[in-house]
Design a protein around this motif. Structure first.
Motif, PDB file in Angstrom:
ATOM      1  N   ARG A 140      27.958   7.060  30.040  1.00 47.72           N
ATOM      2  CA  ARG A 140      26.598   7.376  30.513  1.00 47.72           C
ATOM      3  C   ARG A 140      26.000   8.397  29.552  1.00 47.72           C
ATOM      4  NH1 ARG A 140      29.493   7.817  35.889  1.00 47.72           N
ATOM      5  NH2 ARG A 140      29.693   9.960  35.229  1.00 47.72           N
ATOM      6  N   VAL A 141      24.851   8.037  28.969  1.00 52.26           N
ATOM      7  CA  VAL A 141      24.226   8.883  27.955  1.00 52.26           C
ATOM      8  C   VAL A 141      22.816   9.250  28.409  1.00 52.26           C
ATOM      9  CG1 VAL A 141      23.492   8.996  25.528  1.00 52.26           C
ATOM     10  CG2 VAL A 141      25.580   7.758  26.139  1.00 52.26           C
ATOM     11  N   GLY A 142      22.428  10.493  28.167  1.00 51.93           N
ATOM     12  CA  GLY A 142      21.083  10.954  28.482  1.00 51.93           C
ATOM     13  C   GLY A 142      20.400  11.486  27.239  1.00 51.93           C
ATOM     14  N   LEU A 143      19.086  11.556  27.292  1.00 50.42           N
ATOM     15  CA  LEU A 143      18.296  12.113  26.199  1.00 50.42           C
ATOM     16  C   LEU A 143      17.468  13.268  26.739  1.00 50.42           C
ATOM     17  CD1 LEU A 143      16.894   8.830  24.561  1.00 50.42           C
ATOM     18  CD2 LEU A 143      18.812  10.232  23.764  1.00 50.42           C
ATOM     19  N   MET A 144      17.306  14.310  25.911  1.00 47.98           N
ATOM     20  CA  MET A 144      16.516  15.463  26.304  1.00 47.98           C
ATOM     21  C   MET A 144      15.873  16.056  25.059  1.00 47.98           C
ATOM     22  SD  MET A 144      17.676  18.754  28.516  1.00 47.98           S
ATOM     23  CE  MET A 144      18.567  19.768  27.393  1.00 47.98           C
ATOM     24  N   VAL A 199      11.965  18.265  23.434  1.00 48.35           N
ATOM     25  CA  VAL A 199      10.603  18.774  23.556  1.00 48.35           C
ATOM     26  C   VAL A 199       9.697  18.110  22.518  1.00 48.35           C
ATOM     27  CG1 VAL A 199       9.195  20.875  23.408  1.00 48.35           C
ATOM     28  CG2 VAL A 199      11.487  20.993  24.370  1.00 48.35           C
ATOM     29  N   SER A 200       8.454  17.895  22.877  1.00 46.40           N
ATOM     30  CA  SER A 200       7.386  17.429  22.005  1.00 46.40           C
ATOM     31  C   SER A 200       7.716  16.059  21.407  1.00 46.40           C
ATOM     32  CB  SER A 200       7.095  18.474  20.924  1.00 46.40           C
ATOM     33  OG  SER A 200       5.912  18.166  20.232  1.00 46.40           O
ATOM     34  N   TYR A 201       7.944  15.986  20.092  1.00 47.05           N
ATOM     35  CA  TYR A 201       8.242  14.687  19.479  1.00 47.05           C
ATOM     36  C   TYR A 201       9.477  14.049  20.116  1.00 47.05           C
ATOM     37  CZ  TYR A 201       9.627  11.048  16.324  1.00 47.05           C
ATOM     38  OH  TYR A 201       9.999   9.832  15.816  1.00 47.05           O
ATOM     39  N   LEU A 202      10.468  14.857  20.433  1.00 50.20           N
ATOM     40  CA  LEU A 202      11.677  14.301  21.042  1.00 50.20           C
ATOM     41  C   LEU A 202      11.412  13.797  22.454  1.00 50.20           C
ATOM     42  CD1 LEU A 202      14.298  16.835  19.684  1.00 50.20           C
ATOM     43  CD2 LEU A 202      13.803  14.528  18.855  1.00 50.20           C
ATOM     44  N   ALA A 203      10.429  14.361  23.132  1.00 52.27           N
ATOM     45  CA  ALA A 203      10.010  13.825  24.436  1.00 52.27           C
ATOM     46  C   ALA A 203       9.303  12.485  24.227  1.00 52.27           C
ATOM     47  CB  ALA A 203       9.082  14.807  25.143  1.00 52.27           C
ATOM     48  N   MET A 204       8.434  12.439  23.231  1.00 54.60           N
ATOM     49  CA  MET A 204       7.703  11.202  22.936  1.00 54.60           C
ATOM     50  C   MET A 204       8.662  10.080  22.553  1.00 54.60           C
ATOM     51  SD  MET A 204       4.813  13.228  20.738  1.00 54.60           S
ATOM     52  CE  MET A 204       4.297  11.845  19.780  1.00 54.60           C
ATOM     53  N   ILE A 249      16.577  10.466  31.222  1.00 52.24           N
ATOM     54  CA  ILE A 249      15.812  11.132  30.170  1.00 52.24           C
ATOM     55  C   ILE A 249      15.200  12.415  30.730  1.00 52.24           C
ATOM     56  CG2 ILE A 249      15.316   9.044  28.826  1.00 52.24           C
ATOM     57  CD1 ILE A 249      12.484   9.043  30.102  1.00 52.24           C
ATOM     58  N   VAL A 250      14.981  13.368  29.829  1.00 54.61           N
ATOM     59  CA  VAL A 250      14.308  14.620  30.173  1.00 54.61           C
ATOM     60  C   VAL A 250      13.230  14.864  29.115  1.00 54.61           C
ATOM     61  CG1 VAL A 250      14.577  17.078  30.704  1.00 54.61           C
ATOM     62  CG2 VAL A 250      16.456  15.493  31.178  1.00 54.61           C
ATOM     63  N   ALA A 300      14.347  10.262  35.520  1.00 52.68           N
ATOM     64  CA  ALA A 300      13.670  11.140  34.566  1.00 52.68           C
ATOM     65  C   ALA A 300      13.275  12.458  35.214  1.00 52.68           C
ATOM     66  CB  ALA A 300      12.431  10.452  34.013  1.00 52.68           C
ATOM     67  N   LEU A 301      13.546  13.533  34.502  1.00 56.00           N
ATOM     68  CA  LEU A 301      13.005  14.843  34.833  1.00 56.00           C
ATOM     69  C   LEU A 301      11.951  15.109  33.769  1.00 56.00           C
ATOM     70  CD1 LEU A 301      12.836  17.591  36.230  1.00 56.00           C
ATOM     71  CD2 LEU A 301      14.701  18.356  34.731  1.00 56.00           C
ATOM     72  N   VAL A 302      10.693  15.141  34.180  1.00 55.88           N
ATOM     73  CA  VAL A 302       9.569  15.305  33.256  1.00 55.88           C
ATOM     74  C   VAL A 302       9.022  16.716  33.417  1.00 55.88           C
ATOM     75  CG1 VAL A 302       7.284  14.445  32.630  1.00 55.88           C
ATOM     76  CG2 VAL A 302       9.017  12.851  33.473  1.00 55.88           C
ATOM     77  N   CYS A 303       8.748  17.373  32.308  1.00 55.95           N
ATOM     78  CA  CYS A 303       8.183  18.711  32.359  1.00 55.95           C
ATOM     79  C   CYS A 303       6.768  18.704  31.804  1.00 55.95           C
ATOM     80  CB  CYS A 303       9.030  19.690  31.553  1.00 55.95           C
ATOM     81  SG  CYS A 303       8.324  21.350  31.554  1.00 55.95           S
ATOM     82  N   ALA A 304       5.858  19.362  32.504  1.00 63.34           N
ATOM     83  CA  ALA A 304       4.485  19.564  32.044  1.00 63.34           C
ATOM     84  C   ALA A 304       4.197  21.058  32.031  1.00 63.34           C
ATOM     85  CB  ALA A 304       3.504  18.843  32.960  1.00 63.34           C
ATOM     86  N   ASN A 305       3.429  21.489  31.059  1.00 61.88           N
ATOM     87  CA  ASN A 305       3.138  22.900  30.874  1.00 61.88           C
ATOM     88  C   ASN A 305       1.642  23.131  31.039  1.00 61.88           C
ATOM     89  OD1 ASN A 305       2.652  25.454  29.842  1.00 61.88           O
ATOM     90  ND2 ASN A 305       3.947  25.197  28.061  1.00 61.88           N
ATOM     91  N   TRP A 306       1.258  23.944  31.985  1.00 61.83           N
ATOM     92  CA  TRP A 306      -0.170  24.216  32.222  1.00 61.83           C
ATOM     93  C   TRP A 306      -0.784  25.038  31.106  1.00 61.83           C
ATOM     94  CZ3 TRP A 306      -1.814  20.808  35.250  1.00 61.83           C
ATOM     95  CH2 TRP A 306      -1.088  20.410  36.371  1.00 61.83           C
TER      96      TRP A 306
END
Length: 181
Positions: free
Chosen positions: A38-42, A44-49, A65-66, A140-146
């Motif tokens: 079982r493999v996950g990806l995590m 920020v920014s380009y790596l999220a895209m 995915i995160v 998926a755990l998705v993060c958004a930044n205000w």
């Protein structure tokens, strides 16, 4: 695995070397004796895209995915906010991160500044850069930044809303990106 991208749906998700290599890496890691399969990806920014592009293709051993703060629509969220060309951040980003910060042994895939000038309207060029969010089914755990609303907020929330995963969570914060990650 994905040597040729003749399928329109696959082409839309980004038929690029990085996506193919990531899928190959996921499958290779999953087969290692120290891995549960079982493999996950995590990231920020380009790596999220890029996680979204990979997840939409459904690698067999990708389990979660995160995507932490990343755009989903380069036209609307990055290059042309409200149809107006973004003129401050992109030239600096391209000069410092892309031209200087890349592996010079590999050719530059495209000159983003030139392509942005060649494609001032939302056309097929931009369509090919959008992941098919509805094809993402892994948890998926998705993060958004205000506090990052001019860049990643819209895409993070749009990504959360449109992915098909039945197990998805949205984490939001108003602090600096790297402080919270």
């Amino acid at each position: 695995m994905l040597e040729e991208c003749t399928n329109q749906k696959v082409a839309r998700v980004y038929c690029d070397r990085w996506t193919r290599k990531t899928i190959t890496l996921i499958e290779s890691v999953a087969s290692q004796p120290w891995c549960t399969g079982r493999v996950g990806l995590m990231g920020v920014s380009y790596l999220a895209m890029s996680q979204r592009r990979v997840a939409a293709l459904k690698p067999p051993h990708l389990r979660a995915i995160v995507p932490w703060e990343g755009v989903t629509d380069l036209y609307r969220e990055f290059a042309f906010h409200g149809g107006i060309p973004e003129g401050k951040f992109i030239p600096i980003w391209f000069k410092i991160r892309i031209k200087r910060g890349r592996n010079r042994r590999l050719p530059l895939a495209e000159d983003f500044l030139i392509e942005r000038e060649r494609h001032p309207l939302d056309d097929a060029y931009w369509l090919l850069k959008r992941p098919i969010l509805e094809d993402i089914e892994v948890p998926a755990l998705v993060c958004a930044n205000w506090s990052d609303h001019g860049l990643h907020t819209r895409g993070s929330i749009e990504g959360f809303e449109r992915i098909s995963s039945r197990e998805k969570w949205l984490f939001t914060h108003g602090r600096k990106k790297w402080e919270t990650f």
